[in-house]
Scaffold this motif. Structure first.
Motif, PDB file in Angstrom:
ATOM      1  N   ILE A  97       0.801  -1.232   0.000  1.00  0.00           N
ATOM      2  CA  ILE A  97       0.000   0.000   0.000  1.00  0.00           C
ATOM      3  C   ILE A  97       0.838   1.290   0.000  1.00  0.00           C
ATOM      4  CG2 ILE A  97      -0.142   0.033   2.553  1.00  0.00           C
ATOM      5  CD1 ILE A  97      -3.124   0.787   2.243  1.00  0.00           C
ATOM      6  N   ASP A  98       2.029   1.222   0.610  1.00  0.00           N
ATOM      7  CA  ASP A  98       2.866   2.416   0.751  1.00  0.00           C
ATOM      8  C   ASP A  98       4.014   2.442  -0.252  1.00  0.00           C
ATOM      9  OD1 ASP A  98       3.586   0.131   2.151  1.00  0.00           O
ATOM     10  OD2 ASP A  98       4.845   1.190   3.580  1.00  0.00           O
ATOM     11  N   HIS A  99       3.897   1.657  -1.315  1.00  0.00           N
ATOM     12  CA  HIS A  99       5.002   1.560  -2.288  1.00  0.00           C
ATOM     13  C   HIS A  99       4.586   1.793  -3.740  1.00  0.00           C
ATOM     14  CE1 HIS A  99       7.947  -0.051   0.687  1.00  0.00           C
ATOM     15  NE2 HIS A  99       6.817  -0.330   1.310  1.00  0.00           N
ATOM     16  N   ALA A 100       3.286   1.610  -4.052  1.00  0.00           N
ATOM     17  CA  ALA A 100       2.862   1.730  -5.455  1.00  0.00           C
ATOM     18  C   ALA A 100       1.615   2.603  -5.588  1.00  0.00           C
ATOM     19  CB  ALA A 100       2.607   0.340  -6.041  1.00  0.00           C
ATOM     20  N   GLY A 101       1.466   3.566  -4.672  1.00  0.00           N
ATOM     21  CA  GLY A 101       0.228   4.341  -4.611  1.00  0.00           C
ATOM     22  C   GLY A 101       0.107   5.465  -5.622  1.00  0.00           C
ATOM     23  N   LYS A 102       1.197   5.821  -6.277  1.00  0.00           N
ATOM     24  CA  LYS A 102       1.135   6.968  -7.200  1.00  0.00           C
ATOM     25  C   LYS A 102       1.474   6.590  -8.641  1.00  0.00           C
ATOM     26  CE  LYS A 102       0.108   9.863  -3.922  1.00  0.00           C
ATOM     27  NZ  LYS A 102       0.444  11.182  -3.470  1.00  0.00           N
ATOM     28  N   ASP A 103       1.406   5.312  -8.952  1.00  0.00           N
ATOM     29  CA  ASP A 103       1.759   4.895 -10.314  1.00  0.00           C
ATOM     30  C   ASP A 103       0.832   5.508 -11.361  1.00  0.00           C
ATOM     31  OD1 ASP A 103       3.412   3.307  -8.748  1.00  0.00           O
ATOM     32  OD2 ASP A 103       3.310   1.615 -10.133  1.00  0.00           O
ATOM     33  N   ASP A 104      -0.425   5.741 -10.974  1.00  0.00           N
ATOM     34  CA  ASP A 104      -1.364   6.288 -11.966  1.00  0.00           C
ATOM     35  C   ASP A 104      -1.088   7.762 -12.286  1.00  0.00           C
ATOM     36  OD1 ASP A 104      -2.307   7.277  -9.574  1.00  0.00           O
ATOM     37  OD2 ASP A 104      -4.296   6.343  -9.719  1.00  0.00           O
ATOM     38  N   LYS A 105      -0.139   8.389 -11.608  1.00  0.00           N
ATOM     39  CA  LYS A 105       0.293   9.741 -11.979  1.00  0.00           C
ATOM     40  C   LYS A 105       1.257   9.706 -13.173  1.00  0.00           C
ATOM     41  CE  LYS A 105      -1.103  12.006  -8.103  1.00  0.00           C
ATOM     42  NZ  LYS A 105      -1.888  13.240  -8.065  1.00  0.00           N
ATOM     43  N   PHE A 106       1.819   8.540 -13.452  1.00  0.00           N
ATOM     44  CA  PHE A 106       2.817   8.434 -14.520  1.00  0.00           C
ATOM     45  C   PHE A 106       2.135   8.053 -15.833  1.00  0.00           C
ATOM     46  CE2 PHE A 106       5.246   8.063 -10.679  1.00  0.00           C
ATOM     47  CZ  PHE A 106       6.478   8.662 -10.975  1.00  0.00           C
ATOM     48  N   PRO A 107       2.581   8.664 -16.940  1.00  0.00           N
ATOM     49  CA  PRO A 107       1.968   8.338 -18.235  1.00  0.00           C
ATOM     50  C   PRO A 107       2.232   6.882 -18.627  1.00  0.00           C
ATOM     51  CG  PRO A 107       3.925   9.717 -18.531  1.00  0.00           C
ATOM     52  CD  PRO A 107       3.665   9.645 -17.055  1.00  0.00           C
ATOM     53  N   MET A 108       1.460   6.400 -19.582  1.00  0.00           N
ATOM     54  CA  MET A 108       1.564   4.996 -19.982  1.00  0.00           C
ATOM     55  C   MET A 108       2.859   4.708 -20.756  1.00  0.00           C
ATOM     56  SD  MET A 108      -0.755   3.125 -18.679  1.00  0.00           S
ATOM     57  CE  MET A 108      -2.445   2.980 -18.086  1.00  0.00           C
ATOM     58  N   ASN A 109       3.606   5.740 -21.146  1.00  0.00           N
ATOM     59  CA  ASN A 109       4.908   5.438 -21.756  1.00  0.00           C
ATOM     60  C   ASN A 109       6.064   5.528 -20.757  1.00  0.00           C
ATOM     61  OD1 ASN A 109       4.976   8.192 -21.563  1.00  0.00           O
ATOM     62  ND2 ASN A 109       5.412   8.585 -23.725  1.00  0.00           N
ATOM     63  N   THR A 110       5.736   5.718 -19.479  1.00  0.00           N
ATOM     64  CA  THR A 110       6.699   5.419 -18.415  1.00  0.00           C
ATOM     65  C   THR A 110       6.504   3.940 -18.106  1.00  0.00           C
ATOM     66  OG1 THR A 110       6.670   7.619 -17.411  1.00  0.00           O
ATOM     67  CG2 THR A 110       7.302   5.800 -15.989  1.00  0.00           C
ATOM     68  N   THR A 111       7.579   3.168 -18.143  1.00  0.00           N
ATOM     69  CA  THR A 111       7.436   1.726 -17.935  1.00  0.00           C
ATOM     70  C   THR A 111       7.585   1.385 -16.459  1.00  0.00           C
ATOM     71  OG1 THR A 111       8.357   1.364 -20.131  1.00  0.00           O
ATOM     72  CG2 THR A 111       8.298  -0.543 -18.661  1.00  0.00           C
ATOM     73  N   VAL A 112       6.549   0.745 -15.899  1.00  0.00           N
ATOM     74  CA  VAL A 112       6.605   0.264 -14.521  1.00  0.00           C
ATOM     75  C   VAL A 112       7.218  -1.134 -14.540  1.00  0.00           C
ATOM     76  CG1 VAL A 112       5.205  -0.471 -12.546  1.00  0.00           C
ATOM     77  CG2 VAL A 112       4.666   1.664 -13.728  1.00  0.00           C
ATOM     78  N   VAL A 113       8.234  -1.349 -13.708  1.00  0.00           N
ATOM     79  CA  VAL A 113       8.977  -2.611 -13.726  1.00  0.00           C
ATOM     80  C   VAL A 113       8.732  -3.365 -12.424  1.00  0.00           C
ATOM     81  CG1 VAL A 113      11.258  -3.668 -13.986  1.00  0.00           C
ATOM     82  CG2 VAL A 113      10.741  -1.505 -15.153  1.00  0.00           C
ATOM     83  N   ILE A 114       8.193  -4.588 -12.554  1.00  0.00           N
ATOM     84  CA  ILE A 114       7.795  -5.383 -11.382  1.00  0.00           C
ATOM     85  C   ILE A 114       8.286  -6.815 -11.570  1.00  0.00           C
ATOM     86  CG2 ILE A 114       5.801  -6.282 -10.096  1.00  0.00           C
ATOM     87  CD1 ILE A 114       4.204  -3.909 -11.145  1.00  0.00           C
ATOM     88  N   ASN A 115       8.720  -7.427 -10.487  1.00  0.00           N
ATOM     89  CA  ASN A 115       8.970  -8.867 -10.537  1.00  0.00           C
ATOM     90  C   ASN A 115       7.610  -9.563 -10.686  1.00  0.00           C
ATOM     91  OD1 ASN A 115      10.373 -11.271 -10.436  1.00  0.00           O
ATOM     92  ND2 ASN A 115      10.492 -11.313  -8.194  1.00  0.00           N
ATOM     93  N   ARG A 116       7.462 -10.392 -11.722  1.00  0.00           N
ATOM     94  CA  ARG A 116       6.154 -10.983 -12.025  1.00  0.00           C
ATOM     95  C   ARG A 116       5.567 -11.708 -10.801  1.00  0.00           C
ATOM     96  NH1 ARG A 116       4.802 -12.326 -17.238  1.00  0.00           N
ATOM     97  NH2 ARG A 116       6.981 -12.745 -17.693  1.00  0.00           N
ATOM     98  N   ARG A 117       6.455 -12.336 -10.025  1.00  0.00           N
ATOM     99  CA  ARG A 117       5.995 -13.047  -8.827  1.00  0.00           C
ATOM    100  C   ARG A 117       5.255 -12.106  -7.864  1.00  0.00           C
ATOM    101  NH1 ARG A 117       3.580 -15.902  -7.127  1.00  0.00           N
ATOM    102  NH2 ARG A 117       3.784 -17.313  -5.367  1.00  0.00           N
ATOM    103  N   GLU A 118       5.656 -10.834  -7.836  1.00  0.00           N
ATOM    104  CA  GLU A 118       5.008  -9.882  -6.939  1.00  0.00           C
ATOM    105  C   GLU A 118       3.606  -9.517  -7.440  1.00  0.00           C
ATOM    106  OE1 GLU A 118       5.733  -9.125  -4.046  1.00  0.00           O
ATOM    107  OE2 GLU A 118       4.593  -7.318  -3.562  1.00  0.00           O
ATOM    108  N   MET A 119       3.457  -9.402  -8.751  1.00  0.00           N
ATOM    109  CA  MET A 119       2.117  -9.141  -9.306  1.00  0.00           C
ATOM    110  C   MET A 119       1.184 -10.302  -8.960  1.00  0.00           C
ATOM    111  SD  MET A 119       0.747  -6.673 -11.299  1.00  0.00           S
ATOM    112  CE  MET A 119      -0.974  -6.626 -10.810  1.00  0.00           C
ATOM    113  N   GLU A 120       1.686 -11.520  -9.131  1.00  0.00           N
ATOM    114  CA  GLU A 120       0.882 -12.711  -8.795  1.00  0.00           C
ATOM    115  C   GLU A 120       0.535 -12.716  -7.310  1.00  0.00           C
ATOM    116  OE1 GLU A 120       3.064 -15.713 -12.019  1.00  0.00           O
ATOM    117  OE2 GLU A 120       3.532 -15.864  -9.888  1.00  0.00           O
ATOM    118  N   PHE A 121       1.533 -12.433  -6.489  1.00  0.00           N
ATOM    119  CA  PHE A 121       1.344 -12.483  -5.037  1.00  0.00           C
ATOM    120  C   PHE A 121       0.347 -11.420  -4.568  1.00  0.00           C
ATOM    121  CE2 PHE A 121       2.822 -11.638  -0.607  1.00  0.00           C
ATOM    122  CZ  PHE A 121       2.546 -12.890  -0.089  1.00  0.00           C
TER     123      PHE A 121
END
Ligand SMILES: [Zn+2]
Length: 282
Positions: A97-121
């Protein structure tokens, strides 16, 4: 030009102390910072973690958010002459909750990089309330845009380079998909280690409740085994010159010991940069 890491101050959180260090001072309230980091001097500017969405969302965990105008990500980046659209990559140590709360402020051509396992988790329900709906739904929207999301498979690939001098590794602690971000600085390797360490003093420097020499204490909030947590902390102390967690001041490490802490005026502007000074001895 050498890579530099700047602290982004996203505000504070008030929470119960034993959430930070297991069984430590149960019932006492503590105030901790929420940082992100800006990496400059490389091929592109990079942001690591984006803080929490707003003060209200922290109430869902029974915590209190203390985020003010100055802490807004736009204002934190503006101190370095940057806007959200200038950031090429947003890396996430994990998606709480305190680590990815402002991603929607970034345009879609800023690439968000995540370990896939974390998205699944994040959608597994295992640490459900710490992954809030608006943040995770936004990340799912990004999956459907060509440049908006990049998944890493760190469990399989080992370290993965993002730009020259910046790479990601599986953390092996805190959450199943947590990753560390390593930055090659002029004075040694710096590791942005997310929430693998919450508190240097209570987990590592003061071994108050531990009998064993050099034994770190685990946090009160993790999904991996206690053995894995301890091992992951020891690995950080073994391998890096600077450790930068999200909720405590950065530390300088020599021979597996914390030998210095980055000085910061709190509250107030934080202009200190790793690896530059001032480092205060412990
Ligand atoms: Zn956190």
């Amino acid at each position: 030009m050498a890579l530099q890491i700047h602290i982004l101050d996203y505000g504070d959180i008030e929470l119960e102390t034993s959430f930070l260090v297991l069984g430590h001072e149960c019932g006492r309230v503590r105030r901790v910072p929420v940082y992100g980091f800006l990496i400059t001097g490389g091929e592109y500017p990079i942001v690591v973690d984006t803080g929490y969405r707003d003060n209200a969302i922290m109430e869902s965990l029974g915590m209190r958010g203390l985020q003010y105008h100055d802490n807004m990500i736009e204002n934190q980046l503006a101190r370095h002459g940057l806007r959200v659209g200038d950031i090429r990559y947003v890396l996430h140590t994990h998606l709480h909750i305190d680590h990815a709360g402002k991603d929607d402020k970034f345009p879609m051509n800023t690439t968000v990089v995540i370990n896939r396992r974390e998205m699944e988790f994040s959608v597994s329900g295992i640490m459900f309330p710490q992954y809030p709906k608006p943040d995770i739904k936004h990340l799912i929207d990004r999956i459907y845009e060509p440049e908006a999301m990049r998944f890493l498979d760190l469990d399989i690939t080992g370290a993965e380079e993002i730009i020259p001098g910046v790479w990601c590794e599986r953390a092996g602690a805190h959450t199943e998909g947590s990753m560390n971000v390593i930055v090659e600085t002029a004075e040694g390797l710096a590791c942005i280690c997310g929430d693998v360490i919450y508190d240097f003093n209570d987990q590592i420097v003061n071994h108050v409740y531990t009998n064993n020499w050099m034994e770190p204490r685990v946090t009160g909030n993790h999904s991996e085994s206690k053995r894995a947590e301890k091992g992951a902390i020891k690995k950080l102390l073994n391998n890096y010159t600077f450790l930068l967690p999200i909720h405590d001041r950065p530390a300088k490490i020599e021979r597996q010991r914390v030998v210095g802490r980055l000085g910061m005026s709190v509250p107030g502007p934080m202009t200190e940069t790793v690896p530059n000074r001032p480092w205060f001895p412990v």
